[in-house]
Scaffold this motif. Sequence first.
Motif, PDB file in Angstrom:
ATOM      1  N   VAL A  73      73.424  94.721  26.915  1.00 45.14           N
ATOM      2  CA  VAL A  73      72.764  94.001  25.752  1.00 45.14           C
ATOM      3  C   VAL A  73      73.764  93.088  24.896  1.00 45.14           C
ATOM      4  CG1 VAL A  73      71.608  94.484  23.482  1.00 45.14           C
ATOM      5  CG2 VAL A  73      70.916  95.995  25.776  1.00 45.14           C
ATOM      6  N   ALA A  74      75.106  93.930  24.556  1.00 48.12           N
ATOM      7  CA  ALA A  74      76.078  93.395  23.971  1.00 48.12           C
ATOM      8  C   ALA A  74      76.223  92.089  24.727  1.00 48.12           C
ATOM      9  CB  ALA A  74      77.197  94.118  23.843  1.00 48.12           C
ATOM     10  N   VAL A  75      76.355  92.085  26.116  1.00 48.04           N
ATOM     11  CA  VAL A  75      76.827  90.807  26.682  1.00 48.04           C
ATOM     12  C   VAL A  75      75.840  89.695  26.658  1.00 48.04           C
ATOM     13  CG1 VAL A  75      76.956  89.966  29.187  1.00 48.04           C
ATOM     14  CG2 VAL A  75      78.273  92.016  28.640  1.00 48.04           C
ATOM     15  N   GLU A  76      74.447  90.074  26.642  1.00 48.79           N
ATOM     16  CA  GLU A  76      73.541  89.234  26.446  1.00 48.79           C
ATOM     17  C   GLU A  76      73.427  88.656  24.829  1.00 48.79           C
ATOM     18  OE1 GLU A  76      69.751  87.006  26.834  1.00 48.79           O
ATOM     19  OE2 GLU A  76      71.533  87.486  28.056  1.00 48.79           O
ATOM     20  N   GLU A  77      73.843  89.566  23.828  1.00 51.62           N
ATOM     21  CA  GLU A  77      73.860  88.790  22.512  1.00 51.62           C
ATOM     22  C   GLU A  77      75.180  88.085  22.473  1.00 51.62           C
ATOM     23  OE1 GLU A  77      72.044  89.556  19.975  1.00 51.62           O
ATOM     24  OE2 GLU A  77      70.827  91.277  20.598  1.00 51.62           O
ATOM     25  N   ARG A  78      75.870  88.114  23.445  1.00 52.69           N
ATOM     26  CA  ARG A  78      77.370  87.163  23.436  1.00 52.69           C
ATOM     27  C   ARG A  78      76.883  85.852  24.029  1.00 52.69           C
ATOM     28  NH1 ARG A  78      80.072  91.752  23.298  1.00 52.69           N
ATOM     29  NH2 ARG A  78      81.609  91.691  21.481  1.00 52.69           N
ATOM     30  N   ALA A  79      75.933  86.103  25.108  1.00 51.48           N
ATOM     31  CA  ALA A  79      75.422  84.882  25.829  1.00 51.48           C
ATOM     32  C   ALA A  79      74.617  83.982  24.716  1.00 51.48           C
ATOM     33  CB  ALA A  79      74.805  85.339  26.956  1.00 51.48           C
ATOM     34  N   SER A  84      73.881  79.441  21.265  1.00 57.20           N
ATOM     35  CA  SER A  84      73.804  78.645  19.777  1.00 57.20           C
ATOM     36  C   SER A  84      74.792  77.833  19.608  1.00 57.20           C
ATOM     37  CB  SER A  84      73.721  80.415  18.933  1.00 57.20           C
ATOM     38  OG  SER A  84      72.759  80.763  19.156  1.00 57.20           O
ATOM     39  N   GLN A  85      75.909  78.278  20.002  1.00 59.80           N
ATOM     40  CA  GLN A  85      77.177  77.278  19.911  1.00 59.80           C
ATOM     41  C   GLN A  85      76.913  75.780  20.571  1.00 59.80           C
ATOM     42  OE1 GLN A  85      80.092  77.499  17.814  1.00 59.80           O
ATOM     43  NE2 GLN A  85      80.178  75.484  18.476  1.00 59.80           N
ATOM     44  N   GLN A  86      76.466  75.968  21.856  1.00 58.82           N
ATOM     45  CA  GLN A  86      76.082  74.711  22.537  1.00 58.82           C
ATOM     46  C   GLN A  86      75.101  73.974  21.683  1.00 58.82           C
ATOM     47  OE1 GLN A  86      74.922  76.181  26.299  1.00 58.82           O
ATOM     48  NE2 GLN A  86      76.729  76.833  26.929  1.00 58.82           N
ATOM     49  N   THR A  87      74.138  74.624  21.393  1.00 59.25           N
ATOM     50  CA  THR A  87      72.997  73.901  20.499  1.00 59.25           C
ATOM     51  C   THR A  87      73.731  73.273  18.944  1.00 59.25           C
ATOM     52  OG1 THR A  87      71.312  75.407  21.216  1.00 59.25           O
ATOM     53  CG2 THR A  87      70.730  74.134  19.269  1.00 59.25           C
ATOM     54  N   LEU A  88      74.705  74.267  18.636  1.00 58.48           N
ATOM     55  CA  LEU A  88      74.965  73.466  17.240  1.00 58.48           C
ATOM     56  C   LEU A  88      75.832  72.332  17.470  1.00 58.48           C
ATOM     57  CD1 LEU A  88      76.123  73.898  14.484  1.00 58.48           C
ATOM     58  CD2 LEU A  88      77.859  75.368  15.175  1.00 58.48           C
ATOM     59  N   ASP A  89      76.671  72.117  19.005  1.00 57.29           N
ATOM     60  CA  ASP A  89      77.323  71.116  19.360  1.00 57.29           C
ATOM     61  C   ASP A  89      76.542  69.906  19.571  1.00 57.29           C
ATOM     62  OD1 ASP A  89      79.816  72.583  19.321  1.00 57.29           O
ATOM     63  OD2 ASP A  89      79.748  73.168  21.564  1.00 57.29           O
ATOM     64  N   ASP A 109      77.158  83.452  14.295  1.00 57.13           N
ATOM     65  CA  ASP A 109      77.959  84.584  13.852  1.00 57.13           C
ATOM     66  C   ASP A 109      77.058  85.863  13.865  1.00 57.13           C
ATOM     67  OD1 ASP A 109      79.938  82.609  13.472  1.00 57.13           O
ATOM     68  OD2 ASP A 109      79.785  82.418  11.332  1.00 57.13           O
ATOM     69  N   ASP A 110      75.845  85.669  13.351  1.00 56.95           N
ATOM     70  CA  ASP A 110      75.184  86.917  13.416  1.00 56.95           C
ATOM     71  C   ASP A 110      74.880  87.490  14.732  1.00 56.95           C
ATOM     72  OD1 ASP A 110      74.715  86.780  10.706  1.00 56.95           O
ATOM     73  OD2 ASP A 110      72.810  85.832  10.867  1.00 56.95           O
ATOM     74  N   LEU A 111      74.677  86.651  15.851  1.00 53.81           N
ATOM     75  CA  LEU A 111      74.728  87.097  17.414  1.00 53.81           C
ATOM     76  C   LEU A 111      75.848  87.946  17.702  1.00 53.81           C
ATOM     77  CD1 LEU A 111      72.743  84.126  18.604  1.00 53.81           C
ATOM     78  CD2 LEU A 111      71.996  86.573  18.544  1.00 53.81           C
TER      79      LEU A 111
END
Length: 174
Positions: A73-79, A84-89, A109-111
């Motif tokens: 689950v933690a790995v999924e949150e990081r993914a 989200s970072q790619q979308t931000l870019d 950051d929340d993720l």
Amino acid sequence: IQTLEEALQEIEERLAQLREETQIEKLAKLEARFREILARQEVSSADTIGFETKRLEQGGELKRTDRLALGKVAVEERALAELSQQTLDIILDDGSSVVFPDVVAQLRDDLLGVAQLIDSKRTDAYTQSLQKEIELTLAELIEALQKAQEQKESEEGGGGGGLAVRCAPGGRGA
């Protein structure tokens, strides 16, 4: 000269139309990305609730297999944070949105924060509330994008604009 001026005017109108179509496509792609993130986040949130229920049923400790599964689950949150970072870019490349970059950066950051909590085996109400706020932020982003698309599609002959989408603040993520 008049024929050239008319041709130039026609070219400018077509360019404006193409810019508008491109903006609508970008908004649709962003909406699709946020929908994907939301769907995956809802699964992670449900998993977190399930692990907390197991923890309570087992007297406060998770079994080894559950702890390993919780790590996924933690790995999924990081993914999701990376997505989200790619979308931000993509949003930053457009360069015309004022509000969206801040909201998406906070979402990322929340993720990451939730991933850290889950890494430390926290599946309690606090972690769950952060996940719920992430879901609310994503739902608001999707709604804002839908409204922006509707607005762009209803405008006739408007300028090329940008991703100047406004998102109402909601929860910690916005």
